[in-house]
Design a protein around this motif. Structure first.
Motif, PDB file in Angstrom:
ATOM      1  N   PHE A   3       0.826  -1.211   0.000  1.00 31.33           N
ATOM      2  CA  PHE A   3       0.000   0.000   0.000  1.00 31.33           C
ATOM      3  C   PHE A   3       0.860   1.261   0.000  1.00 31.33           C
ATOM      4  O   PHE A   3       0.678   2.163  -0.834  1.00 31.33           O
ATOM      5  CB  PHE A   3      -0.925  -0.003   1.217  1.00 31.33           C
ATOM      6  N   ASP A   4       1.782   1.347   0.939  1.00 34.02           N
ATOM      7  CA  ASP A   4       2.534   2.601   1.090  1.00 34.02           C
ATOM      8  C   ASP A   4       3.393   2.914  -0.125  1.00 34.02           C
ATOM      9  O   ASP A   4       3.438   4.052  -0.592  1.00 34.02           O
ATOM     10  CB  ASP A   4       3.406   2.538   2.348  1.00 34.02           C
ATOM     11  N   GLN A  33      -8.575   8.760  -5.192  1.00 32.83           N
ATOM     12  CA  GLN A  33      -8.675   7.684  -4.200  1.00 32.83           C
ATOM     13  C   GLN A  33      -9.486   6.510  -4.739  1.00 32.83           C
ATOM     14  O   GLN A  33      -9.149   5.353  -4.494  1.00 32.83           O
ATOM     15  CB  GLN A  33      -9.291   8.231  -2.913  1.00 32.83           C
TER      16      GLN A  33
ATOM     17  N   ARG B  63      -3.189   9.880   2.493  1.00 30.96           N
ATOM     18  CA  ARG B  63      -2.897   8.469   2.749  1.00 30.96           C
ATOM     19  C   ARG B  63      -3.872   7.909   3.797  1.00 30.96           C
ATOM     20  O   ARG B  63      -4.421   6.817   3.634  1.00 30.96           O
ATOM     21  CB  ARG B  63      -1.456   8.325   3.253  1.00 30.96           C
ATOM     22  N   SER B  67      -6.642   5.065   3.152  1.00 28.28           N
ATOM     23  CA  SER B  67      -6.594   3.863   3.982  1.00 28.28           C
ATOM     24  C   SER B  67      -7.929   3.639   4.675  1.00 28.28           C
ATOM     25  O   SER B  67      -8.430   2.519   4.750  1.00 28.28           O
ATOM     26  CB  SER B  67      -5.462   4.000   5.006  1.00 28.28           C
ATOM     27  N   ALA B  71     -10.601   0.594   4.359  1.00 28.10           N
ATOM     28  CA  ALA B  71     -11.044  -0.152   5.536  1.00 28.10           C
ATOM     29  C   ALA B  71     -12.564  -0.161   5.614  1.00 28.10           C
ATOM     30  O   ALA B  71     -13.188  -1.181   5.906  1.00 28.10           O
ATOM     31  CB  ALA B  71     -10.450   0.470   6.796  1.00 28.10           C
ATOM     32  N   SER B 107     -10.655   3.959  12.570  1.00 27.81           N
ATOM     33  CA  SER B 107      -9.561   3.260  11.918  1.00 27.81           C
ATOM     34  C   SER B 107      -8.321   4.117  11.998  1.00 27.81           C
ATOM     35  O   SER B 107      -8.242   5.168  11.394  1.00 27.81           O
ATOM     36  CB  SER B 107      -9.917   2.996  10.457  1.00 27.81           C
ATOM     37  N   GLY B 109      -4.994   2.411  12.493  1.00 28.53           N
ATOM     38  CA  GLY B 109      -3.871   1.503  12.598  1.00 28.53           C
ATOM     39  C   GLY B 109      -4.053   0.554  13.757  1.00 28.53           C
ATOM     40  O   GLY B 109      -4.827   0.788  14.667  1.00 28.53           O
ATOM     41  N   ASP B 247      -7.431  -3.395  13.792  1.00 27.68           N
ATOM     42  CA  ASP B 247      -7.244  -2.092  13.168  1.00 27.68           C
ATOM     43  C   ASP B 247      -8.437  -1.167  13.299  1.00 27.68           C
ATOM     44  O   ASP B 247      -8.486  -0.132  12.669  1.00 27.68           O
ATOM     45  CB  ASP B 247      -6.903  -2.260  11.685  1.00 27.68           C
TER      46      ASP B 247
END
Lengths: 163, 255
Positions: A3-4, A33, B63, B67, B71, B107, B109, B247
């Motif tokens: 992902f990163d 996104q 980011r 993410s 999720a 969410s 991490g 997470d």
């Protein structure tokens, strides 16, 4: 697909492309996104260049879908003017803002396909990748790009913001 | 003499494939060499002009948002709340989620759902609390398009809160700390107001994402009910906890 590392490599240029293409930062972020999510969902593998082309093609189509109604796009542009956040001198800021507005108008005057070709070219894509993304023959890209550049520079030159 | 066309010049300039005759002509034609130089200059000018359209990017916020969306997508795919509550209650008399309750998905991490995380007192409600509500999330809920948003200056280490199944008119208030930042993304039609240390939103129906740095939230309330609050440098989840995963923590809101 990590992902990163995928994000670091592809997201910044993708977001920049989407922002230039649609003229609205929030919409651009949403589309960038969504394209990234689809990349992971589809587990697109292969060389990085191929993934990058896939991402930009997907984003291009998402922008097309989002702005299928031209009036909606114009409305968003009016409601969401892009403003700089970095510190600048007032005169520099004003000049930059005016150039930005004129650039936006010049892009808006281009036909959709010409706009996509121009922006993909200036995002660093090859003619072959552009052809695949916008569904034209690779042999036509040079002609279409030259026309898009000419129209864009004519619009900018008319405002005195491009020599 | 026939000079090179624009398409040939841009192809030469951009390093695309061209026929050998075109290169041959270029070598012998001063006018076309000059035209090629103009094409290079034009490309440089266009690059500069297009650069004015580029605003600074907060990559870490992006980011985190991406993410969190992934999720959320994964969570909605398996609808864990609906499944668990259906088993627990054993009845079919659920009030639609969007009218009766909301699910809060946090969410940020894996680290913060385990001992020693920034949320040492994370369970203060009853994990087994029974409430009516929790119907299956609809595709409309999952759609993140057409969002409006408010962005205040951002700092690092964002925390992301998703409110799913939000009914129209739901009120959210975020108390933020000085110099911190909170971003609320909500469906178009939502209204926002902000003070020096708070951000208030009356939401249109649809999913909501709230982002901010760890030290950015002083408290989060939904319809006047405190959901999260920060005390003595740590977080406390006030609302009932529905599920804890590596997470994310899912808690119920409203009812």
């Amino acid at each position: 697909m990590d992902f990163d590392s995928t994000f670091d490599e592809h997201y910044p240029p993708l977001l920049r492309y989407c922002s230039r293409l649609c003229g609205d930062r929030d919409v651009a972020e949403d589309i960038a996104q969504e394209a990234m999510i689809r990349l992971f969902d589809h587990a697109v593998e292969g060389p990085e260049a191929g993934r990058r082309a896939w991402l930009f093609k997907t984003a291009t189509h998402l922008v097309r879908d989002r702005y299928r109604v031209e009036e909606n796009r114009r409305r968003l542009l009016i409601e969401n003017p892009v403003t700089p956040t970095e510190p600048e001198s007032p005169s520099r800021s004003l000049e930059r803002q005016e150039t930005r507005n004129e650039a936006r108008k010049a892009l808006d005057l281009l036909p959709e396909r010409d706009r996509e070709i121009l922006l993909m070219r200036y995002a660093g894509f090859s003619y072959r990748e552009i052809a695949e993304a916008v569904d034209v023959a690779a042999t036509s890209v040079g002609t279409l790009l030259a026309r898009a550049e000419r129209r864009f520079t004519e619009s900018m030159s008319a405002t005195g913001r491009l020599a | 003499m026939t000079h090179l066309e624009d398409r040939d010049l841009v192809a030469l300039r951009d390093g695309d494939e061209v026929e050998a005759t075109i290169r041959d002509h270029l070598e012998q034609c001063d006018a076309c060499q000059s035209a090629l130089e103009d094409a290079h200059a034009r490309a440089a000018s266009i690059t500069d002009v297009l650069g004015t359209l580029d605003a600074p990017v907060d990559l870490e916020a992006s980011r985190a948002a991406l993410s969190a969306r992934m999720a959320l997508r994964n969570t909605q795919d398996v609808t864990p709340i609906t499944t668990q509550r259906s088993r627990r209650t054993g009845t079919g008399s659920f009030t639609p989620l969007r009218r009766a309750a909301a699910v809060l998905l946090i969410s940020a991490g894996a680290a913060w759902a385990i001992p020693g995380s920034p949320v040492p007192g994370w369970v203060t409600g009853s994990p087994a609390v029974e409430r009516t509500g929790a119907a299956e999330a609809t595709p409309e809920d999952a759609a993140m398009a057409a969002r409006a948003g408010v962005r205040l200056p951002l700092a690092d280490e964002p925390i992301v809160v998703h409110l799913d199944g939000v009914a129209s008119g739901t009120r959210v208030e975020v108390v933020r700390t000085t110099d911190s930042a909170v971003t609320v993304y909500a469906a178009a039609g939502s209204t926002f107001a902000s003070g020096t240390q708070d951000l208030r939103a009356t939401l249109a129906e649809g999913p909501v994402t709230i982002e901010g740095p760890w030290d950015g939230f002083g408290a989060l309330t939904v319809n006047g009910e405190t959901i999260l609050e920060r005390t003595d440098g740590s977080w406390r989840i006030v609302a009932p906890v529905e599920e804890v995963a590596d997470d994310r923590i899912i808690i119920l809101v409203g009812g």
